[in-house]
Design a protein around this motif. Sequence first.
Motif, PDB file in Angstrom:
ATOM      1  N   ASN A 221      15.665   1.535   1.360  1.00  0.00           N
ATOM      2  CA  ASN A 221      14.789   1.746   2.512  1.00  0.00           C
ATOM      3  C   ASN A 221      13.340   1.907   2.087  1.00  0.00           C
ATOM      4  O   ASN A 221      12.415   1.436   2.764  1.00  0.00           O
ATOM      5  N   LEU A 222      13.131   2.584   0.963  1.00  0.00           N
ATOM      6  CA  LEU A 222      11.767   2.768   0.463  1.00  0.00           C
ATOM      7  C   LEU A 222      11.126   1.430   0.111  1.00  0.00           C
ATOM      8  O   LEU A 222       9.938   1.216   0.374  1.00  0.00           O
ATOM      9  N   THR A 223      11.900   0.521  -0.473  1.00  0.00           N
ATOM     10  CA  THR A 223      11.333  -0.772  -0.869  1.00  0.00           C
ATOM     11  C   THR A 223      11.081  -1.678   0.337  1.00  0.00           C
ATOM     12  O   THR A 223      10.411  -2.706   0.197  1.00  0.00           O
ATOM     13  N   LEU A 224      11.609  -1.311   1.487  1.00  0.00           N
ATOM     14  CA  LEU A 224      11.356  -2.075   2.710  1.00  0.00           C
ATOM     15  C   LEU A 224      10.188  -1.516   3.519  1.00  0.00           C
ATOM     16  O   LEU A 224       9.766  -2.115   4.498  1.00  0.00           O
ATOM     17  N   SER A 225       9.683  -0.362   3.111  1.00  0.00           N
ATOM     18  CA  SER A 225       8.710   0.357   3.944  1.00  0.00           C
ATOM     19  C   SER A 225       7.283   0.179   3.459  1.00  0.00           C
ATOM     20  O   SER A 225       6.515   1.127   3.412  1.00  0.00           O
ATOM     21  N   GLY A 226       6.938  -1.045   3.068  1.00  0.00           N
ATOM     22  CA  GLY A 226       5.569  -1.312   2.613  1.00  0.00           C
ATOM     23  C   GLY A 226       4.636  -1.507   3.778  1.00  0.00           C
ATOM     24  O   GLY A 226       4.056  -2.583   3.996  1.00  0.00           O
ATOM     25  N   ALA A 228       1.396  -0.225   6.601  1.00  0.00           N
ATOM     26  CA  ALA A 228      -0.053  -0.109   6.462  1.00  0.00           C
ATOM     27  C   ALA A 228      -0.442   1.076   5.581  1.00  0.00           C
ATOM     28  O   ALA A 228      -1.413   1.012   4.823  1.00  0.00           O
ATOM     29  N   ASP A 229       0.326   2.156   5.660  1.00  0.00           N
ATOM     30  CA  ASP A 229       0.019   3.326   4.826  1.00  0.00           C
ATOM     31  C   ASP A 229       0.243   3.022   3.346  1.00  0.00           C
ATOM     32  O   ASP A 229      -0.486   3.513   2.485  1.00  0.00           O
ATOM     33  N   ALA A 230       1.265   2.216   3.045  1.00  0.00           N
ATOM     34  CA  ALA A 230       1.499   1.820   1.654  1.00  0.00           C
ATOM     35  C   ALA A 230       0.335   0.998   1.135  1.00  0.00           C
ATOM     36  O   ALA A 230      -0.092   1.147  -0.021  1.00  0.00           O
ATOM     37  N   LEU A 231      -0.206   0.118   1.985  1.00  0.00           N
ATOM     38  CA  LEU A 231      -1.377  -0.669   1.592  1.00  0.00           C
ATOM     39  C   LEU A 231      -2.584   0.242   1.392  1.00  0.00           C
ATOM     40  O   LEU A 231      -3.333   0.093   0.422  1.00  0.00           O
ATOM     41  N   ARG A 232      -2.777   1.188   2.316  1.00  0.00           N
ATOM     42  CA  ARG A 232      -3.898   2.130   2.167  1.00  0.00           C
ATOM     43  C   ARG A 232      -3.782   2.911   0.859  1.00  0.00           C
ATOM     44  O   ARG A 232      -4.768   3.105   0.135  1.00  0.00           O
ATOM     45  N   SER A 233      -2.587   3.385   0.570  1.00  0.00           N
ATOM     46  CA  SER A 233      -2.362   4.172  -0.634  1.00  0.00           C
ATOM     47  C   SER A 233      -2.640   3.345  -1.886  1.00  0.00           C
ATOM     48  O   SER A 233      -3.287   3.816  -2.833  1.00  0.00           O
ATOM     49  N   ILE A 278       4.332 -11.743  -3.656  1.00  0.00           N
ATOM     50  CA  ILE A 278       5.680 -11.721  -4.216  1.00  0.00           C
ATOM     51  C   ILE A 278       6.732 -11.697  -3.102  1.00  0.00           C
ATOM     52  O   ILE A 278       6.432 -11.431  -1.939  1.00  0.00           O
ATOM     53  N   ASP A 279       7.967 -11.982  -3.476  1.00  0.00           N
ATOM     54  CA  ASP A 279       9.143 -11.830  -2.608  1.00  0.00           C
ATOM     55  C   ASP A 279       9.118 -12.772  -1.402  1.00  0.00           C
ATOM     56  O   ASP A 279       8.294 -13.676  -1.306  1.00  0.00           O
ATOM     57  N   ASN A 280      10.035 -12.513  -0.493  1.00  0.00           N
ATOM     58  CA  ASN A 280      10.157 -13.304   0.729  1.00  0.00           C
ATOM     59  C   ASN A 280      10.276 -12.377   1.926  1.00  0.00           C
ATOM     60  O   ASN A 280      10.869 -12.718   2.940  1.00  0.00           O
ATOM     61  N   HIS A 281       9.718 -11.172   1.777  1.00  0.00           N
ATOM     62  CA  HIS A 281       9.787 -10.154   2.829  1.00  0.00           C
ATOM     63  C   HIS A 281       8.372  -9.706   3.169  1.00  0.00           C
ATOM     64  O   HIS A 281       7.648  -9.189   2.318  1.00  0.00           O
ATOM     65  N   ALA A 282       7.963  -9.926   4.411  1.00  0.00           N
ATOM     66  CA  ALA A 282       6.591  -9.643   4.828  1.00  0.00           C
ATOM     67  C   ALA A 282       6.350  -8.137   4.971  1.00  0.00           C
ATOM     68  O   ALA A 282       7.022  -7.463   5.746  1.00  0.00           O
ATOM     69  N   GLN A 283       5.382  -7.625   4.192  1.00  0.00           N
ATOM     70  CA  GLN A 283       4.968  -6.227   4.272  1.00  0.00           C
ATOM     71  C   GLN A 283       3.455  -6.161   4.078  1.00  0.00           C
ATOM     72  O   GLN A 283       2.882  -6.967   3.341  1.00  0.00           O
ATOM     73  N   TRP A 284       2.814  -5.190   4.698  1.00  0.00           N
ATOM     74  CA  TRP A 284       1.378  -5.006   4.476  1.00  0.00           C
ATOM     75  C   TRP A 284       1.090  -4.751   3.005  1.00  0.00           C
ATOM     76  O   TRP A 284       0.041  -5.134   2.479  1.00  0.00           O
ATOM     77  N   PHE A 285       2.005  -4.096   2.360  1.00  0.00           N
ATOM     78  CA  PHE A 285       1.832  -3.687   0.967  1.00  0.00           C
ATOM     79  C   PHE A 285       1.554  -4.854   0.027  1.00  0.00           C
ATOM     80  O   PHE A 285       0.888  -4.690  -1.004  1.00  0.00           O
ATOM     81  N   ASP A 479      16.092  -3.348  -1.438  1.00  0.00           N
ATOM     82  CA  ASP A 479      16.501  -4.128  -0.267  1.00  0.00           C
ATOM     83  C   ASP A 479      15.538  -5.263   0.069  1.00  0.00           C
ATOM     84  O   ASP A 479      15.917  -6.231   0.735  1.00  0.00           O
ATOM     85  N   HIS A 480      14.285  -5.158  -0.369  1.00  0.00           N
ATOM     86  CA  HIS A 480      13.328  -6.234  -0.114  1.00  0.00           C
ATOM     87  C   HIS A 480      13.746  -7.533  -0.795  1.00  0.00           C
ATOM     88  O   HIS A 480      13.343  -8.619  -0.376  1.00  0.00           O
TER      89      HIS A 480
END
Length: 553
Positions: A221-226, A228-233, A278-285, A479-480
């Motif tokens: 779950n953590l690897t899926l939670s990238g 806006a806050d992850a990008l800010r961090s 990287i990857d094939n999962h869209a995240q702000w991170f 999971d990403h």
Amino acid sequence: MINYVILGAAVALGRYYGGKEDIRADVAAFSNEAMKYTSVLESIAIVLLVVAVIAGIIVFFIDRQYKNLVKNNHVALDAWVQQPEGPNLKSKIQLVFTYWMSAGGHKIRSDPVPLAEQESTFMKGLKVVVEEGKEDSVPHKKSSDCIVVGTIRMGFGHHRIAYAACSWSLKSNKKKPTYFHDFLNIESAEATLIKDMDKWYSKGSRLASELGGTVEKIWGNLTLSGDADALRSTYQMAEAVKPLLTGLPKDTPIVASHCLVALAAVAAGFTNVINLVIDNHAQWFVVVPGALNLVQGPTNYAQLLRMGVPPEEIQMAGAWIPCDLVDNLNKDCNARIARAKSNNKPLRILIPVGGAGAQRLFVTKLVKALMPRVRKGDIQLFLNAGDHEHMSIAFKEVLDANSQDYDTVDTIEGVHAFCDNLRAGREASSAVTLFAFKDYFPAVATTDLVSRVTDVLACKPSELAFYPVPKLMIRRVGDHEAYSALRASELGDGTLEARELEDCLRFIELFKDIPGSPLLVNMNNMIMENGKIGLYDGCKNAIEIASKMKGAK
């Protein structure tokens, strides 16, 4: 105040019913009870007031800390992540706490980290950025007429992608230098910050892989939670480490295989930044404001556009693959097809271990389960332990426990000789070959080199999920990664994720036990078809774009 109101009401009632002793007694009792409850209510009110004051002070403090944290940022992230009002209080607390934990004692320097350069001992023509004063180094030439490939040695994936980009740059840019700039290769306080952060990620990956169950679910779950806050961090960390770049001309083309490098470049004011997503999962991170974000597939492209990434800052490119694998794609696939159709060749399976050193239990169980077929001569195993001593030991233990002989290759020269021997039409001298190294580069490069002579690449769906080699996608670590396995399966060059040992063994049966090996043949044919339309040309396209940028002209 409440006391006086209740007391006044009691007195008024007493006067109204004057002379009626029973009524007056009731009123007196009511007054006494009311006074007791009032005292309790007043205490609660005082506590709530104190709590409200403390909460207000905390909110004020957090807000002030957050504003101080971001006041000198080069990039305004809020509008870019579709949150013009800024982060909420919970996010501010998270961001302030995360930064304090990772870089709270670090003072951002205003001057750049002094850099030098030296020739790579592993890739001919490649220049490696090092810290000033390092042995055998010369002062770095501060010219923007070059290509800088920036990365961070977090696991093998980001390094692998960076070396892939370097391979294309060295091929196409004969007259201008290509620099390999690994932030962790520079002895500095900034590099130490990143190393400390990476320790937590590597530890989390290994624990999730080893323990499974709830721990694996939480990590997934953590690897899926990238978000806006992850990008800010991550951006705040980039502000702290940008002195690793600020000594270079601001129009230097930067091709980044790690988002932190691209963010640091943007934070430092660089104008020609390419971020290899990287990857094939869209995240702000994984995306970077102010950079050209190149993606490997249409799903990621569409989802990132849907999230709000500006169209001018995102582009389809293809997969991040080394030059050697792409240039020899048809030759290698036809050689695999010929082996598969012969029905009398052992199935070669390459099993590499990721840079975080996870997967020990799953991979050793797979090796143990394949031992009967190895002894029978059906299967050959190429085991890449990388530079992880614990994985080398784990492989040796399972092989010794099954009385299985094996060869060991521990130099990059040995890897080249091994591959040349197989390309010449010969088989490996042992049914099992263990690759184990002390140095980082051969640990990464071995998988790329041996991929050309293996029949199947058995790996977790990381950056290798996009490689032009028939792939057995084994159990993921985060999971990403699930979405990368899905893309490989849809493109026809890999299986769906085999999360259980039984699933892995069943796919291996499909590869080996059906006469003519139709699944393996089909994967190789699909790889050649995919190659015709440029699906594996991502690094090639990235370097072509970078070469046309202002600084590289």
